[in-house]
Scaffold this active site. Structure first.
Site, PDB file in Angstrom:
ATOM      1  N   TYR A 117       0.830  -1.204   0.000  1.00  0.00           N
ATOM      2  CA  TYR A 117       0.000   0.000   0.000  1.00  0.00           C
ATOM      3  C   TYR A 117       0.865   1.255   0.000  1.00  0.00           C
ATOM      4  O   TYR A 117       0.642   2.189  -0.776  1.00  0.00           O
ATOM      5  CB  TYR A 117      -0.902  -0.028   1.231  1.00  0.00           C
ATOM      6  CG  TYR A 117      -1.786   1.182   1.401  1.00  0.00           C
ATOM      7  CD1 TYR A 117      -2.972   1.303   0.690  1.00  0.00           C
ATOM      8  CD2 TYR A 117      -1.445   2.195   2.295  1.00  0.00           C
ATOM      9  CE1 TYR A 117      -3.795   2.408   0.856  1.00  0.00           C
ATOM     10  CE2 TYR A 117      -2.265   3.300   2.470  1.00  0.00           C
ATOM     11  CZ  TYR A 117      -3.438   3.402   1.755  1.00  0.00           C
ATOM     12  OH  TYR A 117      -4.244   4.497   1.922  1.00  0.00           O
TER      13      TYR A 117
ATOM     14  N   LYS B 288       1.074   4.152  -2.845  1.00  0.00           N
ATOM     15  CA  LYS B 288       0.671   5.532  -2.580  1.00  0.00           C
ATOM     16  C   LYS B 288       1.805   6.514  -2.863  1.00  0.00           C
ATOM     17  O   LYS B 288       1.558   7.673  -3.213  1.00  0.00           O
ATOM     18  CB  LYS B 288       0.171   5.665  -1.147  1.00  0.00           C
ATOM     19  CG  LYS B 288      -1.181   4.995  -0.921  1.00  0.00           C
ATOM     20  CD  LYS B 288      -2.251   5.567  -1.848  1.00  0.00           C
ATOM     21  CE  LYS B 288      -3.631   5.025  -1.563  1.00  0.00           C
ATOM     22  NZ  LYS B 288      -4.668   5.631  -2.441  1.00  0.00           N
TER      23      LYS B 288
END
Length: 270
Positions: free
Chosen positions: A166, A170
């Protein structure tokens, strides 16, 4: 729109990708749909879950706005083409893309499978390529537009627990927006990123609930509040307000940058 609502986005059409909520309550995507609508935009509420898209559209209509619910996997080029075509059939234009869809899995390099890694990158990053390839020609022909991506403070710092796939995705969202902003600046297509901190959403509550029992859940949420210099997690509405600003003409000279919405968290020494 009903009388008395803000009109700074009047006449604009906003496609919100990741418009729904994973559970009862307000997600960033759903709050963004309503916030953009309250400021005059017609909404295309896109989500992989049709019921979630319809829920977001319903909230927009309850707020006095107009919304078209659309089901599509943001990582599926054909599904996204169909969604864009539906939006153009309804409105004839798309002025704003809010790229909000995102997934993740807690774990470090030895905890995540290659399949999980690939899916997270596809949904969080490849989706931006798909959407931009579809919408940049539309926005260019219209004379401009605004793309607002949603990253996370996990993309700029370690947040206290391993969230590798993640976090990497990002970080890529931020740099994608920076690169696209340079390429499309002459076309009057602005590309910026909102970077939320600890935000109180249904997905966050569900993730915390899976790790704690009912009593410890409240303690865990309180501990998250205490991490933030302002003493509380942010709300989806506070992120949505940042999205609306960057999408509006008030941000007409802002492109290729990030707006951090974190209550001061990333400025802490520890």
């Amino acid at each position: 729109m009903t009388a008395g609502l803000d009109t700074r986005l009047a006449g604009k059409v906003a496609l919100v990708a990741g418009a729904g909520a994973s559970a009862t309550g307000w997600s960033i995507g759903k709050a963004s749909c309503v916030t953009l609508a309250r400021q005059g935009a017609a909404i295309v509420a896109l989500d992989a879950n049709l019921a979630a898209a319809e829920d977001a559209a319903h909230e927009v209509e309850m707020a006095g706005g107009s919304a078209l619910p659309v089901q599509a996997d943001v990582a599926d080029p054909a599904a996204m083409q169909a969604a864009v075509d539906a939006a153009l059939r309804r409105h004839g234009r798309i002025d704003i893309l809010q790229a909000n869809a995102g997934i993740g899995k807690v774990g470090g390099p030895e905890d995540i499978t290659l399949e999980e890694w690939d899916r997270i990158q596809q949904v969080n990053v490849t989706s931006l390529l798909i959407a931009t390839r579809l919408l940049a020609p539309v926005m260019r022909a219209q004379g401009g537009g605004a793309i607002v991506t949603v990253s996370s403070i996990a993309g700029i710092r370690y947040t206290g627990y391993p969230h590798l796939a993640y976090s990497v995705s990002k970080a890529a969202v931020i740099h994608f927006a920076r690169m696209a902003a340079q390429q499309y600046a002459a076309d009057r297509i602005r590309v910026n990123t909102v970077i939320p901190g600890l935000i109180d959403t249904p997905r966050v509550a569900n993730n915390v609930a899976r790790m704690f029992d009912a009593d410890d859940l409240q303690a865990a949420l309180a501990a998250r509040d205490r991490q933030v210099p302002m003493g509380r997690m942010g709300t989806p509405w506070e992120v949505a307000n940042a999205v609306a600003f960057l999408a509006s003409d008030e941000a007409s000279y802002i492109t290729g940058t990030e707006l951090v919405v974190d209550g001061g968290l990333t400025g802490k020494y520890t």
